[in-house]
Motif scaffolding. Sequence first.
Motif, mmCIF file in Angstrom:
data_model
loop_
_atom_site.group_PDB
_atom_site.id
_atom_site.type_symbol
_atom_site.label_atom_id
_atom_site.label_comp_id
_atom_site.label_asym_id
_atom_site.label_seq_id
_atom_site.Cartn_x
_atom_site.Cartn_y
_atom_site.Cartn_z
ATOM 1 N N ALA A 76 0.856 -1.186 0.000
ATOM 2 C CA ALA A 76 0.000 0.000 0.000
ATOM 3 C C ALA A 76 0.888 1.231 0.000
ATOM 4 O O ALA A 76 1.627 1.468 0.942
ATOM 5 N N VAL A 77 0.836 2.007 -1.089
ATOM 6 C CA VAL A 77 1.704 3.177 -1.225
ATOM 7 C C VAL A 77 0.876 4.437 -1.003
ATOM 8 O O VAL A 77 -0.066 4.689 -1.763
ATOM 9 N N PRO A 78 1.203 5.255 0.000
ATOM 10 C CA PRO A 78 0.499 6.533 0.175
ATOM 11 C C PRO A 78 0.766 7.436 -1.020
ATOM 12 O O PRO A 78 1.897 7.514 -1.488
ATOM 13 N N ALA A 79 -0.270 8.102 -1.525
ATOM 14 C CA ALA A 79 -0.137 8.844 -2.774
ATOM 15 C C ALA A 79 -0.470 10.311 -2.574
ATOM 16 O O ALA A 79 -1.218 10.676 -1.670
ATOM 17 N N ALA A 80 0.111 11.160 -3.424
ATOM 18 C CA ALA A 80 -0.123 12.605 -3.340
ATOM 19 C C ALA A 80 -1.075 13.093 -4.416
ATOM 20 O O ALA A 80 -1.320 14.289 -4.509
ATOM 21 N N SER A 81 -1.589 12.197 -5.260
ATOM 22 C CA SER A 81 -2.492 12.633 -6.324
ATOM 23 C C SER A 81 -3.793 13.143 -5.735
ATOM 24 O O SER A 81 -4.235 12.685 -4.693
ATOM 25 N N ARG A 82 -4.410 14.112 -6.426
ATOM 26 C CA ARG A 82 -5.674 14.659 -5.943
ATOM 27 C C ARG A 82 -6.802 14.511 -6.962
ATOM 28 O O ARG A 82 -7.834 13.954 -6.662
ATOM 29 N N SER A 83 -6.563 14.998 -8.185
ATOM 30 C CA SER A 83 -7.673 14.982 -9.144
ATOM 31 C C SER A 83 -7.780 13.612 -9.817
ATOM 32 O O SER A 83 -6.860 12.802 -9.770
ATOM 33 N N ASP A 84 -8.939 13.371 -10.432
ATOM 34 C CA ASP A 84 -9.167 12.088 -11.095
ATOM 35 C C ASP A 84 -8.138 11.818 -12.176
ATOM 36 O O ASP A 84 -7.663 10.698 -12.324
ATOM 37 N N HIS A 88 -8.612 6.795 1.219
ATOM 38 C CA HIS A 88 -7.430 6.658 2.072
ATOM 39 C C HIS A 88 -6.171 7.181 1.406
ATOM 40 O O HIS A 88 -5.102 7.152 2.002
ATOM 41 N N LYS A 89 -6.288 7.606 0.155
ATOM 42 C CA LYS A 89 -5.141 8.096 -0.624
ATOM 43 C C LYS A 89 -4.031 7.036 -0.698
ATOM 44 O O LYS A 89 -2.891 7.262 -0.325
ATOM 45 N N ILE A 90 -4.431 5.877 -1.193
ATOM 46 C CA ILE A 90 -3.479 4.771 -1.287
ATOM 47 C C ILE A 90 -3.537 4.160 -2.670
ATOM 48 O O ILE A 90 -4.606 4.016 -3.260
ATOM 49 N N ARG A 99 1.661 13.568 1.607
ATOM 50 C CA ARG A 99 1.014 12.262 1.581
ATOM 51 C C ARG A 99 0.635 11.884 3.006
ATOM 52 O O ARG A 99 1.270 12.350 3.949
ATOM 53 N N PRO A 100 -0.373 11.028 3.146
ATOM 54 C CA PRO A 100 -0.665 10.548 4.494
ATOM 55 C C PRO A 100 0.546 9.791 5.041
ATOM 56 O O PRO A 100 1.159 8.999 4.320
ATOM 57 N N THR A 101 0.940 10.085 6.273
ATOM 58 C CA THR A 101 2.144 9.451 6.803
ATOM 59 C C THR A 101 1.855 8.100 7.439
ATOM 60 O O THR A 101 2.720 7.239 7.484
#
Lengths: 135, 119
Positions: free
Chosen positions: A45-53, A78-80, A118-120
Motif C-alpha cells: 500500500a503506497v500513500p499517494a499525493a495525487s488529488r484529481s481524477d 485513504h489516498k493509497i 502524503r498521508p504518513t
Amino acid sequence: MMSWPFRIIGFLFWYAKEFITSNYTVTAEVLRLSGRSRMRPAIVAVPAASRSDSEWTLISALITLTPGTLTITISKEHKILYVHGMFVENRGQLVAEIQEMEDRMLRAMRRAPGDLTRPTELPVVRPMDEAGESR
Amino acid sequence: MALADIADILGLVFIFLGIATIIISAIGLFKLPDLYLRASAVGTSAGLGVASIVLGALLMDFSGLNLIKAVIAIIAQLLTSAVGSMAIARAGYLNNALPAPITHIDELALTRREVSGGR
C-alpha cells in the motif's frame, strides 16, 4: 525551475529511461533459470499525493506500464495505491520508487507544484462489505 | 548506401527486437507462478514489443502521415494495455486468485474478509 512544457518533456525522457530499464530487468528475469530467480513479489500500500481524477488515472496507468510494477487498485478516500511489485526487497524500497515517479509526474503535470503531501500513517482498512460500499 | 537502406535495416532490427520481446513474454506467461506476475510479464510485450514493431514498420515506410499514425497507435496501445492489465488484476483479486506463496508482503489482504475458495 524549468517552465511547464520543458518539465513535461523532461518527465517523458525520464519515464522512457525507466520503461526501458524495467523492460530489460523483467525480460532478464523470465530468461533466468528458475533456481537463480531474483523474484521477490509483494503487494504494497503506497500513500499517494495525487488529488484529481486525471492524476489518479495517469499515475496508475504509468505504474502499470512499467513492467514489474502493477497497480491492482486504488483507494481515493485513504489516498493509497495498491501496487504489486516483482522485485521488492522491502516495503520501503517499492514505496520510494513509486513516490519518486509520482513526484516527478505531478511536478510535470501541474503548472504549479501545489500540495505534494502524503498521508504518513497507513489507515485501518476494513473488508469492503464491512465498511459499506467504499471501493 | 542510401539513407533508405539504412532506415530499412534499422526497421528490420526494431521489428525483430519486438518479436523477441513478445516471444520472451510468452515464455514468462508459462513460467511465472501467479496472475499478477504474469500480467507484469505480458506488459513487456504489450508495451515495448508492439511499440518497437510499429516503430520498425514506420522506419521501413516513412512518411509524414505514417509518422502521425504510428504515434497515435503507440500511445493508444500503451494506454489501453495498462488499463486492461489493471482490470484483469483487480478482477482476479476480487475473485480469490491469491498471489503465489513467494509473495512476501500482501497489504491488500487486509481488505479481504477471509480467504476462501481455490486459486
